[in-house]
Design a protein around this motif. Structure first.
Motif, PDB file in Angstrom:
ATOM      1  N   LYS A 151       0.811  -1.222   0.000  1.00 52.79           N
ATOM      2  CA  LYS A 151       0.000   0.000   0.000  1.00 52.79           C
ATOM      3  C   LYS A 151       0.839   1.264   0.000  1.00 52.79           C
ATOM      4  O   LYS A 151       0.377   2.324   0.400  1.00 52.79           O
ATOM      5  N   ALA A 152       2.091   1.161  -0.457  1.00 48.47           N
ATOM      6  CA  ALA A 152       2.929   2.359  -0.574  1.00 48.47           C
ATOM      7  C   ALA A 152       2.727   3.024  -1.925  1.00 48.47           C
ATOM      8  O   ALA A 152       2.662   4.244  -2.023  1.00 48.47           O
ATOM      9  N   GLY A 153       2.658   2.202  -2.985  1.00 49.81           N
ATOM     10  CA  GLY A 153       2.282   2.712  -4.301  1.00 49.81           C
ATOM     11  C   GLY A 153       3.319   3.581  -4.982  1.00 49.81           C
ATOM     12  O   GLY A 153       4.519   3.308  -4.947  1.00 49.81           O
ATOM     13  N   VAL A 154       2.838   4.668  -5.595  1.00 48.43           N
ATOM     14  CA  VAL A 154       3.699   5.608  -6.318  1.00 48.43           C
ATOM     15  C   VAL A 154       4.277   6.576  -5.290  1.00 48.43           C
ATOM     16  O   VAL A 154       3.554   7.378  -4.700  1.00 48.43           O
ATOM     17  N   ILE A 155       5.591   6.524  -5.064  1.00 46.06           N
ATOM     18  CA  ILE A 155       6.156   7.141  -3.869  1.00 46.06           C
ATOM     19  C   ILE A 155       6.862   8.471  -4.091  1.00 46.06           C
ATOM     20  O   ILE A 155       7.070   9.215  -3.131  1.00 46.06           O
ATOM     21  N   GLY A 185       8.877   7.221  -8.936  1.00 45.82           N
ATOM     22  CA  GLY A 185       9.247   6.017  -8.203  1.00 45.82           C
ATOM     23  C   GLY A 185       8.025   5.243  -7.759  1.00 45.82           C
ATOM     24  O   GLY A 185       7.011   5.828  -7.372  1.00 45.82           O
ATOM     25  N   VAL A 186       8.124   3.920  -7.796  1.00 50.09           N
ATOM     26  CA  VAL A 186       7.030   3.025  -7.432  1.00 50.09           C
ATOM     27  C   VAL A 186       7.572   1.974  -6.472  1.00 50.09           C
ATOM     28  O   VAL A 186       8.674   1.448  -6.671  1.00 50.09           O
ATOM     29  N   SER A 187       6.809   1.659  -5.436  1.00 56.50           N
ATOM     30  CA  SER A 187       7.219   0.633  -4.476  1.00 56.50           C
ATOM     31  C   SER A 187       6.998  -0.747  -5.079  1.00 56.50           C
ATOM     32  O   SER A 187       6.053  -1.461  -4.766  1.00 56.50           O
ATOM     33  N   ASP A 188       7.909  -1.121  -5.962  1.00 55.12           N
ATOM     34  CA  ASP A 188       7.819  -2.391  -6.686  1.00 55.12           C
ATOM     35  C   ASP A 188       9.238  -2.938  -6.835  1.00 55.12           C
ATOM     36  O   ASP A 188      10.108  -2.248  -7.374  1.00 55.12           O
ATOM     37  N   PRO A 189       9.507  -4.160  -6.372  1.00 51.42           N
ATOM     38  CA  PRO A 189      10.869  -4.698  -6.441  1.00 51.42           C
ATOM     39  C   PRO A 189      11.308  -5.074  -7.852  1.00 51.42           C
ATOM     40  O   PRO A 189      12.508  -5.264  -8.083  1.00 51.42           O
ATOM     41  N   ALA A 190      10.376  -5.176  -8.786  1.00 53.15           N
ATOM     42  CA  ALA A 190      10.741  -5.539 -10.157  1.00 53.15           C
ATOM     43  C   ALA A 190      11.124  -4.302 -10.969  1.00 53.15           C
ATOM     44  O   ALA A 190      12.219  -4.221 -11.537  1.00 53.15           O
ATOM     45  N   GLY A 229      14.899  -6.204  -7.089  1.00 56.98           N
ATOM     46  CA  GLY A 229      14.874  -7.073  -5.934  1.00 56.98           C
ATOM     47  C   GLY A 229      14.476  -6.381  -4.656  1.00 56.98           C
ATOM     48  O   GLY A 229      13.997  -7.026  -3.717  1.00 56.98           O
ATOM     49  N   ASP A 230      14.673  -5.065  -4.580  1.00 57.10           N
ATOM     50  CA  ASP A 230      14.241  -4.259  -3.443  1.00 57.10           C
ATOM     51  C   ASP A 230      13.431  -3.084  -3.972  1.00 57.10           C
ATOM     52  O   ASP A 230      13.443  -2.788  -5.169  1.00 57.10           O
ATOM     53  N   VAL A 231      12.738  -2.395  -3.060  1.00 59.00           N
ATOM     54  CA  VAL A 231      11.878  -1.283  -3.487  1.00 59.00           C
ATOM     55  C   VAL A 231      12.574   0.040  -3.208  1.00 59.00           C
ATOM     56  O   VAL A 231      13.248   0.200  -2.185  1.00 59.00           O
ATOM     57  N   PRO A 232      12.444   1.012  -4.124  1.00 54.83           N
ATOM     58  CA  PRO A 232      12.975   2.336  -3.826  1.00 54.83           C
ATOM     59  C   PRO A 232      12.149   2.998  -2.724  1.00 54.83           C
ATOM     60  O   PRO A 232      10.959   2.728  -2.575  1.00 54.83           O
TER      61      PRO A 232
END
Length: 304
Positions: free
Chosen positions: A156-160, A179-184, A206-209
């Protein structure tokens, strides 16, 4: 959960909180002035500020993204617009929720004024993708060309964050970074004023920004964690991206405790007058406590 300085006006600072509104620094008496005490208790869900946007040309224009929770029992969010630096506000109701007290609340800023078109704003949401206003925040529409239009990664972080970089060779407009909270795929860019979007080539996976900053000499700095946080964040990393050559470098500070890091990184900033001074803060580092690392050469080796 965040602090914003006006890019031109000295000592014009705002801070945001997860459930307690926004404050403006009063340099004359050395105190923080609360700006949202007028919000009544029955409207508690819009007391928390998820993001702050400042107009780089008109310092009296202030935009706040309000909404505490992205839950079935919570109400929708709102944009608070002030034309007098927060003395009074106009409330614009939004058709979706925002999460100032959800995961990812230390990220940002998600709300941003386009520097070359001050009536245009972007808003990164928790679970509803990227939105845009072309009339100074009064009406909003989803950016359907942006690849992420719904929830990401289950946090639920989404577009950060939304950032504006230099104009690339052959482009008609400066670059917009989102930036998007997405590890891909966590970082997208547009070089045509938001018409089309592409993943930034070679980005870490592999990790989220969690945050990013752009230096005056053409670098993008980004912090990463295995999740948005603030709780249970780990595997913290700091990366440097050379915009002109599209090259990435891992500049994570040396970990004095363990490897890989059992904490994340929450924020990175660049000195606007000296782009070689970089600072990055840790996230959820319970022992021996969170720290801020500083580099004076824009590269590894910074000292806490």
């Amino acid at each position: 959960t965040g602090i914003v300085a006006h890019p031109v006006i000295p000592e014009l600072f705002y801070v945001r909180t997860d459930i307690g509104g926004t404050y403006r620094w009063n340099a004359l008496d050395g105190r923080w002035t609360p700006l949202l005490d007028w919000v009544t208790p029955d409207n508690y869900n819009i007391q928390g500020t998820l993001s702050i946007a400042l107009d780089p040309v008109n310092p009296f224009n202030l935009y706040l993204a309000q909404g505490e929770y992205v839950e079935t029992w919570a109400g929708n969010a709102a944009i608070f617009i002030s034309r007098n630096a927060g003395q009074t506000f106009t409330v614009v109701n939004l058709p979706f929720q925002l999460g100032a007290n959800e995961n990812g609340r230390f990220s940002g800023e998600r709300l941003a004024v386009v520097p070359w078109s001050h009536n245009v704003l972007y808003l990164g949401t928790n679970v509803n993708g990227l939105w845009k206003s072309t009339d100074s925040g009064n009406t909003w529409a989803q950016v359907t060309s942006f690849p992420v239009t719904g929830p990401t990664n289950g946090d639920k972080a989404g577009v950060i964050f939304v950032l504006f970089g230099p104009k690339l060779k052959g482009a008609s407009y400066p670059t917009i970074y989102v930036g998007v909270s997405d590890p891909a795929i966590g970082l997208y860019q547009s070089t045509d004023n938001g018409v089309t979007w592409q993943p930034v080539a070679g980005q870490p996976a592999g990790d989220v920004p969690t945050n990013a900053a752009i230096s005056a000499n053409g670098y993008l700095y980004a912090t990463y964690s295995n999740q948005a946080g603030p709780n249970a964040a780990g595997n913290g990393q700091v990366w440097k991206y050379a915009i002109a050559t599209a090259e990435w470098s891992n500049i994570t500070p040396p970990d004095p405790i363990t490897s890989p890091a059992n904490y994340g990184y929450a924020k990175v900033v660049v000195d606007p007058r000296n782009p070689n001074t970089i600072m990055a803060s840790t996230l959820d580092r319970y022992y021996p406590g969170d720290e801020i690392f500083r580099s004076r050469n824009g590269f590894p080796g910074g000292a806490a």
